[in-house]
Scaffold this motif. Structure first.
Motif, PDB file in Angstrom:
ATOM      1  N   UNK B 278       0.840  -1.205   0.000  1.00  0.00           N
ATOM      2  CA  UNK B 278       0.000   0.000   0.000  1.00  0.00           C
ATOM      3  C   UNK B 278       0.873   1.254   0.000  1.00  0.00           C
ATOM      4  N   UNK B 279       1.905   1.252   0.827  1.00  0.00           N
ATOM      5  CA  UNK B 279       2.788   2.424   0.901  1.00  0.00           C
ATOM      6  C   UNK B 279       3.539   2.624  -0.411  1.00  0.00           C
ATOM      7  N   UNK B 280       3.931   1.502  -1.019  1.00  0.00           N
ATOM      8  CA  UNK B 280       4.637   1.596  -2.290  1.00  0.00           C
ATOM      9  C   UNK B 280       3.727   2.217  -3.362  1.00  0.00           C
ATOM     10  N   UNK B 281       2.479   1.742  -3.360  1.00  0.00           N
ATOM     11  CA  UNK B 281       1.535   2.294  -4.339  1.00  0.00           C
ATOM     12  C   UNK B 281       1.305   3.788  -4.111  1.00  0.00           C
ATOM     13  N   UNK B 282       1.236   4.177  -2.848  1.00  0.00           N
ATOM     14  CA  UNK B 282       0.988   5.588  -2.554  1.00  0.00           C
ATOM     15  C   UNK B 282       2.198   6.447  -2.890  1.00  0.00           C
ATOM     16  N   UNK B 283       3.392   5.853  -2.750  1.00  0.00           N
ATOM     17  CA  UNK B 283       4.611   6.597  -3.109  1.00  0.00           C
ATOM     18  C   UNK B 283       4.663   6.826  -4.615  1.00  0.00           C
ATOM     19  N   UNK B 284       4.275   5.783  -5.343  1.00  0.00           N
ATOM     20  CA  UNK B 284       4.399   5.865  -6.809  1.00  0.00           C
ATOM     21  C   UNK B 284       3.059   6.205  -7.444  1.00  0.00           C
ATOM     22  N   UNK B 285       2.023   6.287  -6.589  1.00  0.00           N
ATOM     23  CA  UNK B 285       0.653   6.496  -7.058  1.00  0.00           C
ATOM     24  C   UNK B 285       0.214   5.401  -8.025  1.00  0.00           C
ATOM     25  N   UNK B 286       0.879   4.273  -7.958  1.00  0.00           N
ATOM     26  CA  UNK B 286       0.477   3.119  -8.737  1.00  0.00           C
ATOM     27  C   UNK B 286       0.401   3.383 -10.230  1.00  0.00           C
ATOM     28  N   UNK B 287       1.006   4.450 -10.660  1.00  0.00           N
ATOM     29  CA  UNK B 287       0.982   4.788 -12.073  1.00  0.00           C
ATOM     30  C   UNK B 287      -0.380   5.273 -12.549  1.00  0.00           C
ATOM     31  N   UNK B 288      -1.317   5.490 -11.582  1.00  0.00           N
ATOM     32  CA  UNK B 288      -2.679   5.799 -12.007  1.00  0.00           C
ATOM     33  C   UNK B 288      -2.946   7.304 -12.130  1.00  0.00           C
ATOM     34  N   UNK B 289      -2.252   8.091 -11.315  1.00  0.00           N
ATOM     35  CA  UNK B 289      -2.529   9.518 -11.306  1.00  0.00           C
ATOM     36  C   UNK B 289      -1.282  10.253 -11.775  1.00  0.00           C
ATOM     37  N   UNK B 290      -1.465  11.150 -12.693  1.00  0.00           N
ATOM     38  CA  UNK B 290      -0.330  11.930 -13.168  1.00  0.00           C
ATOM     39  C   UNK B 290      -0.226  13.190 -12.318  1.00  0.00           C
ATOM     40  N   UNK B 291       0.695  13.178 -11.397  1.00  0.00           N
ATOM     41  CA  UNK B 291       0.873  14.358 -10.557  1.00  0.00           C
ATOM     42  C   UNK B 291       2.230  14.990 -10.772  1.00  0.00           C
TER      43      UNK B 291
END
Lengths: 327, 294
Positions: B278-291
């Motif tokens: 979960x933390x990894x996804x939040x760090x990388x935003x799972x590739x879903x959101x372009x920020x």
């Protein structure tokens, strides 16, 4: 004999004692508070006349809030007002506050330590013809179990007026109850009242009758009859159920050696239970409990019901004789 | 307190709050995941942009008020209050532990910035009504916000409050529904029908604004629109994805009341690796959101 320092009215035990409903004291107290404290607000659930909130509504319409028949919302609108500097008085029948909205009172009122005043009308069997549904006999039990809650029960109209003022002066949740039916107005403006204090209304040393509510007057009548039969009963008015006046109660148990408690409430969980819980760990003595014994009430005139359910002077005198035998 | 005005900063803050939530819940070993994660964008919009609020002047009579009715979403509000400066961020890891100020559900008396204790559902909107009514009596212009879950609309007391606010035209009251479509036992419409929420609120005299609860800019716009509507109370129906930001939690009602590491999920890693993933996804935003610079 009556304790002089209690400053009871001279006609306390005569037939000509004034008969006034305790709820009128709430109405008077509210109007006085409205004048004295501009942050006092009164909420009422469509029972403005019968809870005696009407006087406040006339005098301070901008600080009166009609809530409709929605007691859960009323309890928590009061919390929102209290958290923003108001002193709200929640007015409805006790079967609804705390009966219907106990969860709101527990979490939003007491856990929050919100400065809300819950006024329970139509308490006790003396509600009369409306019957069991409207006779609140559980409200003391429901409120006194709640941490941070103060619980007060006035014995007549003047004490109800004083308690309404006292509730406003306390910072935190307060529950107090009063009754629909007329009852003897026997205390005076000079009769001592203080939160956390019980007051000896009649001296005696063989049994202590500890009472709360209009039934205090019946306890005085019972004590008066008992003296003719050679029994000396002390009568203690115990309006402050929480906090309890432990000193006066322990002293009564030590000096009298027997206790009878009297209230228009279920015996389970009521004022008598509070006294018994305390004496059990300090100075246990034989006790009898005048109140409702695990049943619902019914329709009838107040005097008829008090007699039938053994909450009148005669029943108190009988309980005294019974408890003395157990000493 | 510094108000965030750049969208990138606001999005970054929301992501930080989500990471806080995962870390807090992992440390605590119990608590709710889905709601706190999906409320991160709304919490960010409110505390870091919309609300007039200052941790150094917590009793300012003119401050905006926020009452959280769904007290089980406590982790996101604790994270928000800590990041907003109400108490130290390090304290977040004490969540739910003996002696902590951060109780499982919010306690006004212990946590700086919490306006009211809450937990039992269906109570916060009434408290918010009282706050808004007090403001009206005192001729104040502060705004009262109430965060409601969609599930708690099952409670009759919520409708008593909706009725009251409509009757008294509480113009400075803004309710925000976390419309994430789940509650403990399953999808909201299976447990107990909520819709049509718009028709219901409008029938009680409210104005409703629908918004994407993950579009911080849109949430801010909706809050400002709500302030401009003076004749009625306003409800912002914020459509959210439960568990937002963590792929294997999204849309799955089983995460309503569970922390990372406590649900067997087909979509995600084994329990022991759920928190790290979960933390990894939040760090990388799972590739879903372009920020961009995130």
């Amino acid at each position: 004999m009556l304790n002089n320092s209690a400053k009871l009215k001279r006609n306390t035990l005569s037939k000509d004692v004034d008969i006034v409903a305790t709820r009128d004291g709430y109405g008077m107290g509210l109007v006085e508070l409205g004048e004295q404290r501009e942050n006092v607000v009164v909420l009422c659930g469509d029972l403005t006349e019968s809870t005696r909130s009407a006087g406040f509504r006339e005098a301070y319409p901008d600080r009166f809030i009609q809530m409709g028949v929605a007691e859960q919302n009323m309890a928590n609108v009061a919390v929102g007002l209290a958290l923003n500097g108001k002193i709200p008085f929640v007015s409805t029948y006790a079967v609804f506050t705390p009966g219907r909205n106990w969860d709101q009172i527990r979490i939003s009122g007491c856990y929050n330590n919100a400065n809300v005043k819950y006024a329970g009308a139509h308490t006790g069997i003396s509600v009369g013809p409306d019957g069991a549904t409207h006779q609140a006999m559980e409200d003391i039990a429901l409120t006194r179990v709640l941490p941070r809650m103060t619980v007060l029960v006035p014995c007549d109209v003047e004490e109800t007026r004083k308690i309404t003022h006292a509730a406003a002066a306390i910072v935190g949740p307060v529950y107090f109850r009063f009754a629909r039916a007329g009852s003897p107005a026997f205390t005076s403006a000079k009769t001592p009242f203080k939160v956390g204090k019980a007051v000896v209304f009649r001296d005696g040393d063989e049994v202590a009758i500890i009472a709360a509510g209009p039934i205090v007057h019946s306890a005085l009548l019972a004590a008066d009859r008992l003296i003719e039969q050679g029994v000396s009963a002390r009568v203690i008015n115990n309006p402050s159920i929480k906090p309890l006046d432990e000193k006066t109660i322990e002293q009564a148990a030590r000096e009298c050696g027997a206790v009878v408690t009297c209230e228009e409430h279920q015996v389970m969980g009521g004022m008598g239970s509070a006294v018994a819980e305390f004496l059990a760990v300090t100075y246990p003595v034989p006790m009898e409990f005048i109140g409702m014994h695990n049943s619902f009430g019914e329709s009838g005139e107040p005097a008829e019901l008090l007699k039938k359910y053994k909450m009148d002077a005669e029943a108190i005198a009988a309980a005294v004789k019974k408890v003395i035998k157990r000493k | 307190m510094k108000r965030l005005t750049k969208l990138a900063d606001l999005n970054r803050m929301a992501n930080t709050l989500r990471k806080d939530v995962i870390e807090m819940l992992t440390e605590a070993g119990s608590g709710h995941s889905a709601g706190p994660l999906d409320l991160a964008d709304i919490a960010t919009a409110l505390y870091f942009n919309v609300m007039k609020i200052d941790p150094k002047q917590r009793d300012d009579p003119d401050r905006d008020r926020l009452y959280v009715s769904c007290g089980h979403t406590a982790p996101i509000w604790y994270a928000t209050l800590a990041r907003a400066g109400f108490f130290p961020v390090e304290e977040l890891k004490t969540l739910r532990k003996l002696g902590t100020r951060l109780q499982g559900h919010m306690d006004r008396l212990t946590v700086p910035g919490v306006e009211s204790s809450s937990a039992s559902l269906g109570q916060g909107l009434s408290i918010s009504c009282g706050s808004a009514y007090a403001g009206q009596m005192d001729k104040k212009n502060y705004q009262t916000y109430c965060i409601l879950s969609d599930g708690e609309h099952d409670e009759g007391s919520v409708w008593e409050a909706i009725q009251f606010a409509g009757h008294y035209h509480l113009q400075h009251l803004t309710a925000i529904i976390d419309r994430n479509n789940i509650q403990i036992d399953g999808p909201t419409e299976e447990v107990m029908t909520k819709e049509p929420l718009r028709d219901k609120y409008e029938a009680f005299g409210w104005h409703m604004i629908d918004v994407d609860g993950h579009n911080i800019e849109a949430v801010i716009d909706a809050c400002n629109e709500a302030k401009a509507i003076v004749e009625k109370p306003v409800v912002i129906n914020a459509h959210t994805i439960p568990g937002k930001g963590v792929d294997f939690m999204e849309y799955d009602f089983r995460w309503h009341g569970a922390p990372p590491g406590k649900v067997d999920t087909e979509r995600g890693p084994a329990k022991s690796k759920q928190s790290a993933e979960a933390l990894k996804q939040l760090r990388t935003l799972g590739g879903k959101i372009d920020n961009g610079d995130l």
